[in-house]
Design an enzyme around this catalytic site. Sequence first.
Site, PDB file in Angstrom:
ATOM      1  N   GLU A 172      -8.579 -17.325 -11.498  1.00 19.45           N
ATOM      2  CA  GLU A 172     -10.032 -17.214 -11.712  1.00 19.45           C
ATOM      3  C   GLU A 172     -10.418 -17.817 -13.059  1.00 19.45           C
ATOM      4  O   GLU A 172      -9.888 -17.427 -14.118  1.00 19.45           O
ATOM      5  CB  GLU A 172     -10.477 -15.733 -11.639  1.00 19.45           C
ATOM      6  CG  GLU A 172     -11.979 -15.591 -11.856  1.00 19.45           C
ATOM      7  CD  GLU A 172     -12.572 -14.258 -11.403  1.00 19.45           C
ATOM      8  OE1 GLU A 172     -11.854 -13.447 -10.787  1.00 19.45           O
ATOM      9  OE2 GLU A 172     -13.763 -14.039 -11.677  1.00 19.45           O
TER      10      GLU A 172
ATOM     11  N   GLU B 229      -4.752  -7.278 -10.247  1.00 16.60           N
ATOM     12  CA  GLU B 229      -4.966  -8.187 -11.375  1.00 16.60           C
ATOM     13  C   GLU B 229      -3.844  -8.053 -12.400  1.00 16.60           C
ATOM     14  O   GLU B 229      -3.372  -6.942 -12.666  1.00 16.60           O
ATOM     15  CB  GLU B 229      -6.315  -7.876 -12.050  1.00 16.60           C
ATOM     16  CG  GLU B 229      -7.504  -8.106 -11.140  1.00 16.60           C
ATOM     17  CD  GLU B 229      -8.846  -7.843 -11.826  1.00 16.60           C
ATOM     18  OE1 GLU B 229      -8.878  -7.578 -13.052  1.00 16.60           O
ATOM     19  OE2 GLU B 229      -9.868  -7.917 -11.120  1.00 16.60           O
TER      20      GLU B 229
ATOM     21  N   ASP C 177      -8.678  -4.999  -2.441  1.00 16.41           N
ATOM     22  CA  ASP C 177      -8.563  -5.193  -3.887  1.00 16.41           C
ATOM     23  C   ASP C 177      -8.337  -3.840  -4.568  1.00 16.41           C
ATOM     24  O   ASP C 177      -9.199  -2.954  -4.483  1.00 16.41           O
ATOM     25  CB  ASP C 177      -9.886  -5.815  -4.368  1.00 16.41           C
ATOM     26  CG  ASP C 177      -9.729  -6.662  -5.597  1.00 16.41           C
ATOM     27  OD1 ASP C 177      -8.590  -6.833  -6.072  1.00 16.41           O
ATOM     28  OD2 ASP C 177     -10.763  -7.174  -6.079  1.00 16.41           O
TER      29      ASP C 177
ATOM     30  N   LYS D 274      -4.509  -6.809  -3.326  1.00 20.63           N
ATOM     31  CA  LYS D 274      -4.549  -7.718  -4.477  1.00 20.63           C
ATOM     32  C   LYS D 274      -4.603  -6.880  -5.734  1.00 20.63           C
ATOM     33  O   LYS D 274      -5.249  -5.824  -5.751  1.00 20.63           O
ATOM     34  CB  LYS D 274      -5.780  -8.627  -4.401  1.00 20.63           C
ATOM     35  CG  LYS D 274      -5.944  -9.514  -5.639  1.00 20.63           C
ATOM     36  CD  LYS D 274      -7.016 -10.557  -5.454  1.00 20.63           C
ATOM     37  CE  LYS D 274      -8.417 -10.096  -5.767  1.00 20.63           C
ATOM     38  NZ  LYS D 274      -8.609  -9.562  -7.148  1.00 20.63           N
TER      39      LYS D 274
ATOM     40  N   ASP E 111     -13.244  -5.946  -5.325  1.00 20.72           N
ATOM     41  CA  ASP E 111     -13.921  -4.875  -6.064  1.00 20.72           C
ATOM     42  C   ASP E 111     -15.212  -5.406  -6.682  1.00 20.72           C
ATOM     43  O   ASP E 111     -16.000  -4.653  -7.269  1.00 20.72           O
ATOM     44  CB  ASP E 111     -13.002  -4.209  -7.099  1.00 20.72           C
ATOM     45  CG  ASP E 111     -12.550  -5.147  -8.199  1.00 20.72           C
ATOM     46  OD1 ASP E 111     -12.841  -6.362  -8.116  1.00 20.72           O
ATOM     47  OD2 ASP E 111     -11.907  -4.672  -9.149  1.00 20.72           O
TER      48      ASP E 111
HETATM   49  O1  KIV Z   1     -13.373  -8.861  -6.511  1.00 18.48           O
HETATM   50  C1  KIV Z   1     -13.433 -10.044  -6.149  1.00 18.48           C
HETATM   51  O2  KIV Z   1     -14.322 -10.473  -5.403  1.00 18.48           O
HETATM   52  C2  KIV Z   1     -12.398 -10.949  -6.634  1.00 18.48           C
HETATM   53  C3  KIV Z   1     -12.569 -12.407  -6.398  1.00 18.48           C
HETATM   54  C4  KIV Z   1     -13.596 -12.944  -7.290  1.00 18.48           C
HETATM   55  C5  KIV Z   1     -11.298 -13.130  -6.488  1.00 18.48           C
HETATM   56  O3  KIV Z   1     -11.461 -10.493  -7.221  1.00 18.48           O
END
Ligand code: KIV
Length: 278
Positions: free
Chosen positions: A182, A115, A83, A113, A44
Amino acid sequence: MRVTITEIKDMKQRNEKIPMLTAYDYVTARMVDESGVPLILVGDSLGMVMLGYESTIPVTMDEMLHHTTAVVRGARKALVVGDMPFMTYHISVPDALSNATRFIQEGGAQAVKLEGGEAVAEQVRRLVACGIPVMGHIGLTPQSIHQLGGFKAQGRVVGDARRLLNDARILEEAGAFAIVLECTPAPLSELITGRLTIPTIGIGAGPGCDGQVQVISDVLGLYTDFVPKHARQYARLAGEIRDAVACYISDVRSISFPTTEHSYTMDEGLIEQLEAEA
Ligand code: KIV
């Protein structure tokens, strides 16, 4: 054959480092894939580096799906991770399930993914139970910048470090196949990596992680609004693009482009005929 989550997990067992990059469009995904990167993240972060938002918070499901389908068309071999954007998996488990399903069904991604640690463990458990591979993401979680007080390293004091270790364990137990760390201090990342059987993928988390992920625009020197401390620019494409565009402008103005070799021909005598008709 496309890379699988089993192969990614096996890389940790073999002590083989895992390179991961973001991609947001067909052309870049194709180049990244052809270069042999096994994991591509449609992050994202595209909200900032492609769409010009100030953070990842405004990014929507529709924007993510638009980019994910393009990346999937370009990536023939790499495992593509979509994401999940802000608030598309927090409100309820059914909400998380239906949004993750869109990434897999409409977007064509092979994993998602999200968070967070303990707070999203139930979502991770249910997604995995439904057959959707999940990558966790802890440490600096950009969707929570307002809560975290900005883009800052995490886990630098004992309570935070303990919470991150606990979150990592909970995500592993919930069935995540890998976890992004991160901006966590290198010794903490190494400790977490040693305690898990699933791979850790670091960004600003030191060399002790099982893999590394970088934002493609940082690696290529394309996004120059802000270059994070943890990024390495392997090219400076922003400068090269500016130079190329300046040459184009100058060629158009001086009529040195296009030349006859860029032009199409037509039947001889046609122009004379058209002129005579007029
Ligand atoms: O959105 C993204 O690019 C990420 C990475 C920095 C892990 O979450």
